[in-house]
Design an enzyme around this catalytic site. Structure first.
Site, PDB file in Angstrom:
ATOM      1  N   CYS A 194       0.839  -1.482  -0.164  1.00 13.94           N
ATOM      2  CA  CYS A 194       0.286  -0.224   0.048  1.00 13.94           C
ATOM      3  C   CYS A 194       0.844   1.108   0.324  1.00 13.94           C
ATOM      4  O   CYS A 194       2.116   0.742  -0.387  1.00 13.94           O
ATOM      5  CB  CYS A 194      -0.655   0.054   1.017  1.00 13.94           C
ATOM      6  SG  CYS A 194      -0.076   0.336   2.798  1.00 13.94           S
ATOM      7  N   ASN A 207       2.334   1.437   4.543  1.00 15.59           N
ATOM      8  CA  ASN A 207       2.986   0.029   4.850  1.00 15.59           C
ATOM      9  C   ASN A 207       2.620   0.537   6.405  1.00 15.59           C
ATOM     10  O   ASN A 207       2.755  -0.221   7.838  1.00 15.59           O
ATOM     11  CB  ASN A 207       4.030   0.064   5.174  1.00 15.59           C
ATOM     12  CG  ASN A 207       4.411  -1.509   5.605  1.00 15.59           C
ATOM     13  OD1 ASN A 207       5.478  -1.862   5.669  1.00 15.59           O
ATOM     14  ND2 ASN A 207       3.210  -2.518   5.132  1.00 15.59           N
ATOM     15  N   CYS A 232      -1.243   0.466   7.310  1.00 12.15           N
ATOM     16  CA  CYS A 232      -3.428   0.521   7.999  1.00 12.15           C
ATOM     17  C   CYS A 232      -2.755  -0.748   6.785  1.00 12.15           C
ATOM     18  O   CYS A 232      -3.377  -1.823   6.880  1.00 12.15           O
ATOM     19  CB  CYS A 232      -3.887   1.480   7.382  1.00 12.15           C
ATOM     20  SG  CYS A 232      -3.428   3.064   7.972  1.00 12.15           S
ATOM     21  N   ARG A 233      -3.066  -0.612   5.699  1.00 11.59           N
ATOM     22  CA  ARG A 233      -4.006  -1.760   4.563  1.00 11.59           C
ATOM     23  C   ARG A 233      -2.965  -3.330   4.110  1.00 11.59           C
ATOM     24  O   ARG A 233      -3.637  -3.989   4.588  1.00 11.59           O
ATOM     25  CB  ARG A 233      -4.317  -1.056   3.346  1.00 11.59           C
ATOM     26  CG  ARG A 233      -5.619  -0.105   3.355  1.00 11.59           C
ATOM     27  CD  ARG A 233      -5.871   0.382   2.205  1.00 11.59           C
ATOM     28  NE  ARG A 233      -4.855   1.415   1.363  1.00 11.59           N
ATOM     29  CZ  ARG A 233      -4.431   2.295   1.119  1.00 11.59           C
ATOM     30  NH1 ARG A 233      -5.399   2.512  -0.468  1.00 11.59           N
ATOM     31  NH2 ARG A 233      -3.220   2.886   0.749  1.00 11.59           N
ATOM     32  N   SER A 234      -1.364  -2.574   3.578  1.00 13.74           N
ATOM     33  CA  SER A 234      -0.422  -3.877   2.931  1.00 13.74           C
ATOM     34  C   SER A 234      -0.480  -4.873   5.263  1.00 13.74           C
ATOM     35  O   SER A 234      -0.426  -6.031   4.759  1.00 13.74           O
ATOM     36  CB  SER A 234       0.357  -3.488   2.509  1.00 13.74           C
ATOM     37  OG  SER A 234       1.122  -2.800   3.748  1.00 13.74           O
ATOM     38  N   ASP A 258      -7.997   3.824   1.655  1.00 15.28           N
ATOM     39  CA  ASP A 258      -7.340   3.791   2.848  1.00 15.28           C
ATOM     40  C   ASP A 258      -7.916   4.374   4.176  1.00 15.28           C
ATOM     41  O   ASP A 258      -8.140   6.086   4.171  1.00 15.28           O
ATOM     42  CB  ASP A 258      -5.994   5.189   1.920  1.00 15.28           C
ATOM     43  CG  ASP A 258      -5.187   5.148   3.084  1.00 15.28           C
ATOM     44  OD1 ASP A 258      -5.410   4.710   3.981  1.00 15.28           O
ATOM     45  OD2 ASP A 258      -4.074   5.124   2.888  1.00 15.28           O
TER      46      ASP A 258
HETATM   47  P1  4NP Z   1      -1.737   2.818   4.328  1.00 11.19           P
HETATM   48  O1  4NP Z   1      -2.276   4.491   4.762  1.00 11.19           O
HETATM   49  O2  4NP Z   1      -1.156   3.250   2.762  1.00 11.19           O
HETATM   50  O3  4NP Z   1      -2.690   2.109   4.532  1.00 11.19           O
HETATM   51  O4  4NP Z   1      -0.979   2.079   4.975  1.00 11.19           O
HETATM   52  C1  4NP Z   1      -1.342   5.193   4.986  1.00 11.19           C
HETATM   53  C2  4NP Z   1      -0.873   5.680   5.602  1.00 11.19           C
HETATM   54  C3  4NP Z   1      -0.268   6.447   6.455  1.00 11.19           C
HETATM   55  C4  4NP Z   1      -0.015   7.398   4.785  1.00 11.19           C
HETATM   56  C5  4NP Z   1      -0.157   7.477   3.827  1.00 11.19           C
HETATM   57  C6  4NP Z   1      -1.195   6.465   3.477  1.00 11.19           C
HETATM   58  N1  4NP Z   1       0.561   9.034   4.843  1.00 11.19           N
HETATM   59  O5  4NP Z   1       1.202   9.581   4.064  1.00 11.19           O
HETATM   60  O6  4NP Z   1       1.132   8.825   6.068  1.00 11.19           O
END
Ligand code: 4NP
Length: 145
Positions: free
Chosen positions: A8, A11, A13-15, A119
């Site tokens: 994702c 790294n 939340c989703r992945s 997300d």
């Molecule tokens: P993820 O979510 O891609 O599911 O881990 C996110 C968490 C943080 C950020 C972006 C996406 N960020 O920009 O900090």
């Protein structure tokens, strides 16, 4: 041993959720890892609300640590699962020449109309992310058996 990498943006939340769900559901013949296309959270554990939502469904994310995806991952993994279309585009930009490792959207394996895992870091909907990731994990493992 089949190796799957979940990817994702952050790294956190989703992945990592997909990593834990797939690992929980998969047999010992499948190894699972996760990484982010971005580098902001490298070395950090998953986002607190993601850890808590996953824990309520029996998945432990606490020991996972964020890392950034790297070209060498294409040589190590047999299948790379992107959480959204931008992740897939960013992954293709990292692909080493001649490498043919499949990079697929995780949601492609389901019959759902939805092609991406929204997300939850931005939507706040960790239950939706878990629902989609659990359904996609079942579909992927069904496809691999
Ligand atoms: P993820 O979510 O891609 O599911 O881990 C996110 C968490 C943080 C950020 C972006 C996406 N960020 O920009 O900090």
């Amino acid at each position: 041993m089949m190796r799957i990498l979940c990817v994702c943006l952050g790294n956190i939340c989703r992945s990592p959720t997909a990593e834990a769900v797939l690992r929980f559901k998969a047999g010992a013949e499948i190894s699972v890892d996760s990484a982010g296309t971005g580098n902001w959270h490298v070395g950090k554990p998953p986002y607190g609300p993601a850890i808590e939502a996953a824990a309520l469904r029996g998945y432990d994310l606490r020991n996972l640590r964020a890392r950034q995806v790297k070209p060498g991952d294409f040589e190590v993994f047999d299948l790379i699962l992107a959480m959204d279309a931008q992740n897939q585009i960013d992954l293709e930009a990292l692909r080493p020449s001649v490498n043919e490792t499949p990079v697929r959207l995780m949601m492609e394996f389901t019959s759902s109309q939805q092609s991406e895992v929204p997300d939850p870091y931005f939507t706040g909907d960790f239950e939706e992310a878990l629902d989609l990731i659990e359904a996609a994990s079942d579909a992927i493992l069904e496809c691999l058996i």
